[in-house]
Design a protein around this motif. Structure first.
Motif, PDB file in Angstrom:
ATOM      1  N   SER A 135      35.243  75.072  58.425  1.00  0.00           N
ATOM      2  CA  SER A 135      36.174  74.080  57.909  1.00  0.00           C
ATOM      3  C   SER A 135      37.260  73.793  58.927  1.00  0.00           C
ATOM      4  N   PRO A 136      37.451  72.531  59.327  1.00  0.00           N
ATOM      5  CA  PRO A 136      38.505  72.247  60.304  1.00  0.00           C
ATOM      6  C   PRO A 136      39.895  72.584  59.794  1.00  0.00           C
ATOM      7  N   SER A 179      29.459  68.459  61.656  1.00  0.00           N
ATOM      8  CA  SER A 179      30.154  69.620  61.107  1.00  0.00           C
ATOM      9  C   SER A 179      31.218  70.041  62.109  1.00  0.00           C
ATOM     10  N   TRP A 180      32.144  70.867  61.664  1.00  0.00           N
ATOM     11  CA  TRP A 180      33.208  71.332  62.548  1.00  0.00           C
ATOM     12  C   TRP A 180      32.656  72.044  63.788  1.00  0.00           C
ATOM     13  N   TYR A 239      31.159  69.425  66.101  1.00  0.00           N
ATOM     14  CA  TYR A 239      32.203  68.594  66.707  1.00  0.00           C
ATOM     15  C   TYR A 239      32.913  69.340  67.835  1.00  0.00           C
ATOM     16  N   ARG A 240      33.164  70.614  67.641  1.00  0.00           N
ATOM     17  CA  ARG A 240      33.836  71.393  68.681  1.00  0.00           C
ATOM     18  C   ARG A 240      32.960  71.526  69.918  1.00  0.00           C
TER      19      ARG A 240
END
Length: 342
Positions: free
Chosen positions: A23-24, A225-226, A229-230
């Protein structure tokens, strides 16, 4: 009854322990700054913060809910005694309406949550933590804490600013911002049409505005998803990041997390000249504040592509601003102090 309750808690732990890390909001405000102090098993040391669910963390006589409570969390809280229960929320749930600029189904989910689970949760809350005073003022009778999200990304390399053969633009936002990018789509289309080396990337997938679906040099990645994305932010660089925002109370209540995204991409940030960014961006030095004029976004982009040597120092200053505002040690110290961590 007690055994049934324990089964519920055990099931929650088994099914959502990994979800919390994905979860961001949890990562930026809690789980990453405190990663070395969080345990995710029944046998975790009493000296560790226990993660009960994707959104619920406990330490001693304190509990922390990140963003959205669920029914299982409420059952857990009702069957325990906590002196302090913190609610960390980065959406302004009390300004929802037809003029909030949100997609209708997204607004409905937030509204339904506010009118059901949040109402049941409010009596439990003692402290509210949020990135905006506009959010805090909606929680009367609670102890308020203003907290910016930590920067969880590393600053991206700026070497791509030496490449004058391309001009890569990113819109680093989720689909709750679709109406924001729609506001400047005509100017983006005009700019891309007149500058063949310019490219635009979004993460909107099928949610992208129709006017941007078939435009040359535009790529719409599906929502990530987080963790995805990272990884993407570590591997890709952009010259400019656009962050338009329709003038609404919901948008004015948002966090400064976009500064951290732009820092990770090594991009110069272009933001609508409204809060929160109007309070923190030094126009022309560490980013740009763009007004509501029907041509201003086009004009700023045109000026930047014609003076590529100006981009690198502005991007570097933006990274320094992100690092200062998103100091992960500050977020860690806040929670250690509030939780009276030993």
């Amino acid at each position: 009854m007690k055994q049934a309750f324990q089964r519920i808690v055990s099931a929650i732990k088994q099914t959502v322990a990994d979800a919390g890390a994905a979860s961001p909001t949890s990562s930026m405000y809690f789980s990453e700054p405190l990663a070395h102090l969080i345990g995710r098993s029944n046998n975790s040391s009493k000296k560790l913060i226990r993660q009960i669910s994707a959104t619920l963390f406990v330490y001693g006589k304190s509990a922390v809910i990140i963003r959205y409570v669920n029914r299982s969390d409420l059952i857990f809280l009702a069957n325990q005694y906590f002196e302090k229960i913190y609610y960390l929320i980065d959406d302004n749930l009390f300004v929802l309406g037809c003029d909030d600029g949100l997609p209708a189904d997204y607004r409905k989910r937030l509204h339904d949550y506010r009118e059901s689970l949040l109402k049941d949760f409010l009596p439990f809350i003692t402290h509210v933590v949020a990135p905006s005073p506009l959010i805090l003022e909606s929680y009367k009778g609670k102890i308020h804490h203003l907290l910016h999200p930590a920067r969880c990304h590393q600053s991206g390399s700026l070497d791509h600013h030496r490449n004058y053969d391309s001009f890569d633009i990113v819109f680093a936002a989720t689909r709750s911002h679709v109406k924001d990018i729609e506001m400047i789509t005509p100017q983006l289309v005009q700019f891309l049409d007149q500058n063949p080396k310019a490219k635009l990337t979004t993460f909107l997938g099928r949610h992208a505005p129709k006017s941007l679906l078939d435009v040359r040099n535009v790529r719409h990645h599906k929502p990530m998803s987080w963790p995805e994305y990272r990884r993407f932010s570590r591997e890709h660089r952009f010259h400019v990041a656009v962050a338009p925002a329709v003038e609404t109370l919901f948008n004015r209540s948002r966090s400064i997390s976009r500064l951290h995204d732009h820092s990770a991409f090594g991009a110069v940030g272009l933001h609508s000249a409204i809060a929160p960014f109007s309070k923190f961006v030094d126009h022309g030095y560490d980013g740009f504040l763009v007004g509501p004029s029907s041509t201003e976004w086009y004009e700023v982009l045109s000026g930047l592509i014609s003076l590529p040597d100006n981009l690198r120092p502005i991007a570097a200053a933006g990274q320094a601003k992100s690092a200062s505002l998103g100091n992960i040690e500050h977020v860690r110290d806040f929670w250690i102090r509030e939780l009276s961590f030993n």
